[in-house]
Design a protein around this motif. Structure first.
Motif, short mmCIF file in Angstrom:
data_model
loop_
_atom_site.label_atom_id
_atom_site.label_comp_id
_atom_site.label_asym_id
_atom_site.label_seq_id
_atom_site.Cartn_x
_atom_site.Cartn_y
_atom_site.Cartn_z
N MET A 1 0.85 -1.17 0.00
CA MET A 1 0.00 0.00 0.00
C MET A 1 0.90 1.24 0.00
SD MET A 1 -2.90 0.90 2.75
CE MET A 1 -4.42 1.36 2.02
N SER A 2 0.55 2.20 -0.82
CA SER A 2 1.36 3.41 -0.90
C SER A 2 1.00 4.38 0.23
CB SER A 2 1.17 4.09 -2.25
OG SER A 2 -0.18 4.45 -2.43
N ALA A 3 1.91 5.28 0.49
CA ALA A 3 1.70 6.28 1.55
C ALA A 3 0.62 7.27 1.12
CB ALA A 3 3.00 7.01 1.83
N PRO A 4 -0.13 7.82 2.07
CA PRO A 4 -1.15 8.82 1.70
C PRO A 4 -0.50 10.06 1.12
CG PRO A 4 -0.99 8.60 4.09
CD PRO A 4 -0.10 7.57 3.50
N GLU A 5 -1.20 10.67 0.18
CA GLU A 5 -0.70 11.88 -0.47
C GLU A 5 -1.57 13.05 -0.04
OE1 GLU A 5 -0.17 13.64 -4.95
OE2 GLU A 5 -0.36 11.49 -4.68
N ILE A 6 -0.95 14.06 0.56
CA ILE A 6 -1.69 15.23 1.02
C ILE A 6 -1.82 16.19 -0.15
CG2 ILE A 6 -1.68 17.20 2.59
CD1 ILE A 6 -0.11 15.39 4.53
N LYS A 7 -3.07 16.56 -0.48
CA LYS A 7 -3.33 17.42 -1.64
C LYS A 7 -3.43 18.89 -1.27
CE LYS A 7 -3.98 14.17 -4.76
NZ LYS A 7 -3.40 14.11 -6.06
N GLY A 8 -3.80 19.20 -0.04
CA GLY A 8 -3.83 20.58 0.38
C GLY A 8 -5.19 21.25 0.37
N TRP A 9 -6.26 20.51 0.14
CA TRP A 9 -7.59 21.11 0.21
C TRP A 9 -8.59 20.06 0.68
CZ3 TRP A 9 -5.88 19.39 -4.57
CH2 TRP A 9 -6.74 18.57 -5.28
N CYS A 10 -9.71 20.53 1.14
CA CYS A 10 -10.80 19.65 1.54
C CYS A 10 -11.74 19.54 0.35
CB CYS A 10 -11.52 20.23 2.75
SG CYS A 10 -12.85 19.17 3.33
N PRO A 11 -11.92 18.36 -0.22
CA PRO A 11 -12.74 18.23 -1.42
C PRO A 11 -14.20 18.57 -1.15
CG PRO A 11 -12.18 16.08 -0.56
CD PRO A 11 -11.43 17.08 0.27
N GLY A 12 -14.76 19.38 -2.01
CA GLY A 12 -16.16 19.76 -1.91
C GLY A 12 -16.85 19.54 -3.24
N ALA A 13 -18.09 19.92 -3.32
CA ALA A 13 -18.87 19.71 -4.54
C ALA A 13 -18.29 20.48 -5.72
CB ALA A 13 -20.32 20.12 -4.30
N TRP A 14 -17.73 21.66 -5.48
CA TRP A 14 -17.19 22.46 -6.58
C TRP A 14 -15.76 22.10 -6.92
CZ3 TRP A 14 -21.12 24.15 -8.89
CH2 TRP A 14 -22.22 24.60 -8.21
N ARG A 15 -15.08 21.39 -6.02
CA ARG A 15 -13.69 21.02 -6.27
C ARG A 15 -13.42 19.64 -5.67
NH1 ARG A 15 -8.36 24.18 -4.27
NH2 ARG A 15 -6.91 23.11 -5.63
N PRO A 16 -13.95 18.58 -6.31
CA PRO A 16 -13.73 17.23 -5.78
C PRO A 16 -12.27 16.81 -5.94
CG PRO A 16 -14.91 17.12 -7.86
CD PRO A 16 -14.76 18.57 -7.52
N MET A 17 -11.90 15.77 -5.23
CA MET A 17 -10.54 15.24 -5.29
C MET A 17 -10.57 13.86 -5.96
SD MET A 17 -7.96 14.40 -2.13
CE MET A 17 -7.99 16.08 -1.54
N LEU A 18 -9.71 13.67 -6.92
CA LEU A 18 -9.62 12.38 -7.60
C LEU A 18 -8.90 11.39 -6.69
CD1 LEU A 18 -10.25 11.02 -10.28
CD2 LEU A 18 -8.02 11.73 -11.10
N SER A 19 -9.50 10.23 -6.50
CA SER A 19 -8.86 9.18 -5.70
C SER A 19 -8.55 8.01 -6.63
CB SER A 19 -9.78 8.74 -4.56
OG SER A 19 -10.88 8.02 -5.07
N GLY A 20 -8.02 6.96 -6.08
CA GLY A 20 -7.65 5.80 -6.89
C GLY A 20 -8.82 5.12 -7.56
N ASP A 21 -10.01 5.22 -6.98
CA ASP A 21 -11.17 4.53 -7.56
C ASP A 21 -12.36 5.44 -7.79
OD1 ASP A 21 -11.77 4.98 -4.92
OD2 ASP A 21 -12.50 2.97 -4.51
N GLY A 22 -12.15 6.74 -7.86
CA GLY A 22 -13.26 7.65 -8.13
C GLY A 22 -12.97 9.04 -7.59
#
Length: 55
Positions: A1-22
């Motif tokens: 399992m890879s280490a978590p990657e910190i993106k720097g924002w809290c994903p919301g409806a206007w700016r979702p965050m891409l994850s490994g499966d969605g």
């Protein structure tokens, strides 16, 4: 399992965050409550959003 990657924002409806499966989206409903119709709406939302973001 890879280490978590910190993106720097809290994903919301206007700016979702891409994850490994969605997409990851944080839902913050008014008064922290969803009624049954709202919950059903959120359940149906991922498919059209995923299709739009995968292009």
């Amino acid at each position: 399992m890879s280490a978590p990657e910190i993106k720097g924002w809290c994903p919301g409806a206007w700016r979702p965050m891409l994850s490994g499966d969605g997409l990851v989206v944080r839902v913050r409903p008014h008064l922290a409550r969803l009624d049954a119709d709202q919950a059903r709406g959120w359940r149906m939302l991922p498919r059209p959003l995923a299709a739009a973001w995968s292009r």
